[in-house]
Write a protein that holds these residues in place. Structure first.
Motif, mmCIF file in Angstrom:
data_model
loop_
_atom_site.group_PDB
_atom_site.id
_atom_site.type_symbol
_atom_site.label_atom_id
_atom_site.label_comp_id
_atom_site.label_asym_id
_atom_site.label_seq_id
_atom_site.Cartn_x
_atom_site.Cartn_y
_atom_site.Cartn_z
ATOM 1 N N ASP A 1 0.870 -1.186 0.000
ATOM 2 C CA ASP A 1 0.000 0.000 0.000
ATOM 3 C C ASP A 1 0.900 1.226 0.000
ATOM 4 O O ASP A 1 1.562 1.519 1.003
ATOM 5 C CB ASP A 1 -0.876 -0.009 1.260
ATOM 6 C CG ASP A 1 -1.802 1.194 1.328
ATOM 7 O OD1 ASP A 1 -1.709 2.067 0.445
ATOM 8 O OD2 ASP A 1 -2.620 1.260 2.269
ATOM 9 N N GLU B 1 -1.497 -0.958 -3.968
ATOM 10 C CA GLU B 1 -2.637 -0.136 -3.546
ATOM 11 C C GLU B 1 -2.270 1.340 -3.602
ATOM 12 O O GLU B 1 -1.221 1.748 -3.101
ATOM 13 C CB GLU B 1 -3.025 -0.556 -2.118
ATOM 14 C CG GLU B 1 -4.157 0.245 -1.510
ATOM 15 C CD GLU B 1 -4.580 -0.341 -0.148
ATOM 16 O OE1 GLU B 1 -4.497 -1.587 0.022
ATOM 17 O OE2 GLU B 1 -4.970 0.434 0.730
ATOM 18 N N GLU B 2 -3.143 2.121 -4.200
ATOM 19 C CA GLU B 2 -3.051 3.582 -4.248
ATOM 20 C C GLU B 2 -1.615 4.092 -4.388
ATOM 21 O O GLU B 2 -1.104 4.783 -3.495
ATOM 22 C CB GLU B 2 -3.700 4.181 -3.004
ATOM 23 C CG GLU B 2 -5.193 3.908 -2.939
ATOM 24 C CD GLU B 2 -5.914 4.831 -1.961
ATOM 25 O OE1 GLU B 2 -5.453 4.973 -0.818
ATOM 26 O OE2 GLU B 2 -6.932 5.419 -2.365
ATOM 27 N N GLU C 1 -10.642 2.916 -0.923
ATOM 28 C CA GLU C 1 -10.923 2.928 0.516
ATOM 29 C C GLU C 1 -11.631 4.205 0.966
ATOM 30 O O GLU C 1 -12.302 4.211 1.988
ATOM 31 C CB GLU C 1 -9.619 2.747 1.310
ATOM 32 C CG GLU C 1 -8.651 3.911 1.157
ATOM 33 C CD GLU C 1 -7.358 3.718 1.945
ATOM 34 O OE1 GLU C 1 -6.664 2.729 1.698
ATOM 35 O OE2 GLU C 1 -7.054 4.564 2.792
ATOM 36 N N HIS D 1 -11.477 -3.231 2.152
ATOM 37 C CA HIS D 1 -10.635 -2.464 3.066
ATOM 38 C C HIS D 1 -11.232 -2.628 4.462
ATOM 39 O O HIS D 1 -12.450 -2.553 4.641
ATOM 40 C CB HIS D 1 -10.677 -0.995 2.640
ATOM 41 C CG HIS D 1 -9.781 -0.095 3.412
ATOM 42 N ND1 HIS D 1 -10.204 0.608 4.514
ATOM 43 C CD2 HIS D 1 -8.479 0.225 3.240
ATOM 44 C CE1 HIS D 1 -9.204 1.328 4.976
ATOM 45 N NE2 HIS D 1 -8.135 1.119 4.223
HETATM 46 MG MG LIG Z 1 -4.723 2.031 1.962
#
Ligand SMILES: [Mg+2]
Length: 383
Positions: free
Chosen positions: A215, A242-243, A267, A314
């Motif tokens: 992440d 993630e992101e 999320e 999430h």
């Molecule tokens: Mg995150």
């Protein structure tokens, strides 16, 4: 049945003073939960996202606005939550403290309906009987300060594997200063070669049988930075990144077309409409009941199923929201896994009696009505 009151409470964790590693920001700053009372004596529980804004702003939304709307209403109109608000001329979406409060209310309404009819929420959402009674969990940790030794990541991944998890997620080094909200506004730079080295070491230590994820918390700057990172880790067989970059739709559309590693996100989204808009921009959707609420997240899972998108919930906060996320995951074939926060949080296992805790890498559903949890009033301190 009629709603008679909505009460919200702030809870604080009381971390050991000497704790040496970072924790989720709500562990230090406090988290929030709510109760919806009814004229039949049934109480529903919900947990608004602490990332929806200041806790006092979320409480103010409940006390000044939402309470007046919901008191006197029938909890069985839960599926009309959004429509009801729009009919009343109050936009349900676009104000994040309000949305966090609504998400908690949505959970509590489902809890009340389940308790009223004596059925667990996951069986209420999916009445075909095709539900899951065990749900794969991934250990979500790997959170250390930038000055801490990188071996800690490897040790933690090995421990997760020994505990029976088959998937583990880590994060880049946390700066000592800067809160979660400040980090989001001004992301500190990531040492990309250092991060790649940690991932290489972890992969070597856990072998090929464990899914690994990272992440990046929107900390890379451009699409090219994210592509550079994805290409460097391509051979490590990550389940997702993630992101990696700031939440800009057009950038993510470009990124997933070119990235050799799947990209996950969502999320912070509060509605099915946001997820629909982002469908071309994400490989894996990550809704969370503490900002999207149960009703909206349910629609997101249905949409993911129709569109063939993977869905991994999430699930980073406390036991009430964890229960809500698990009921949703258990009801849906499109949800393949749920996050299990393994960082230090003294609130975990203190907020509710018999919380959902993964065993051998799986969460197990029970047959208790509603969300299947009760607040442990003897052990929590609220204000
Ligand atoms: Mg995150």
């Amino acid at each position: 049945m009629k709603i008679t009151d909505i009460k919200s409470f702030v809870i604080r964790a009381g971390l050991p003073v000497s704790y040496p590693h970072p924790t989720a920001s709500y562990v230090a700053d406090g988290a929030i939960f709510l109760e919806i009372h009814t004229d039949e004596g049934i109480i529903g529980f919900g947990e608004p996202g602490p990332y929806g804004g200041k806790l006092e702003d979320i409480q103010k939304e409940i006390a000044d606005l939402l309470k007046n709307i919901f008191i006197g209403k029938d909890p069985f109109q839960v599926s009309l939550l959004t429509v009801q608000l729009e009919n009343l001329g109050i936009p349900a979406y676009g104000n994040t403290p309000r949305q966090a409060a609504l998400a908690g209310i949505s959970q509590a309404l489902w809890d009340i309906v389940g308790k009223s009819v004596g059925i667990p929420v996951y069986r209420l959402i999916n009445q075909t009987g095709e539900v899951k009674t065990k749900i794969r969990a991934y250990a979500s940790g790997g959170m250390y300060y930038e000055h801490e030794p990188t071996e800690l990541f490897v040790e933690e991944a090995i421990l997760a594997k020994e505990q029976g998890y088959t998937a583990w997620k880590l994060r880049p080094q946390t700066p000592v200063t800067a809160s979660h909200f400040e980090r989001n506004k001004h992301p500190p730079k990531v040492d990309i070669p250092g991060m790649v080295k940690i991932l290489e070491d972890v992969r070597l230590a856990v072998g090929s049988g464990m899914d690994l994820m990272v992440d990046l918390g929107c900390r890379l700057v451009t699409v090219d930075d994210a592509l550079d990172f994805a290409i460097r880790v391509e051979d490590l067989d990550l389940l997702f990144i993630e992101e990696p970059i700031p939440r800009i739709l057009v950038d993510y559309v470009q990124l997933i077309q070119r990235s050799p590693v799947p990209i996950a996100g969502g999320e912070c989204f509060v509605s099915r409409h946001q997820f629909l808009e982002w469908l071309p921009a994400l490989d894996i959707l990550q809704p969370d009941c503490n900002l999207a609420g149960m009703t909206e997240a349910k629609h997101v899972l249905q949409c993911a199923q129709q569109e063939g998108k993977g869905c991994i919930l999430h699930n980073w906060t406390n036991d009430i929201n964890c229960a809500a996320n698990l009921h949703l995951a258990a009801s849906s074939v499109s949800c393949v896994m749920v996050e299990s926060n393994t960082t230090c949080n003294p609130l975990r296992s203190h907020l509710v009696i018999e919380p959902f805790v993964p065993i051998d890498g799986f969460f197990h559903m029970n047959d208790k009505p509603g969300l299947g949890i009760e607040i442990d009033r003897d052990r929590i301190t609220t204000q």
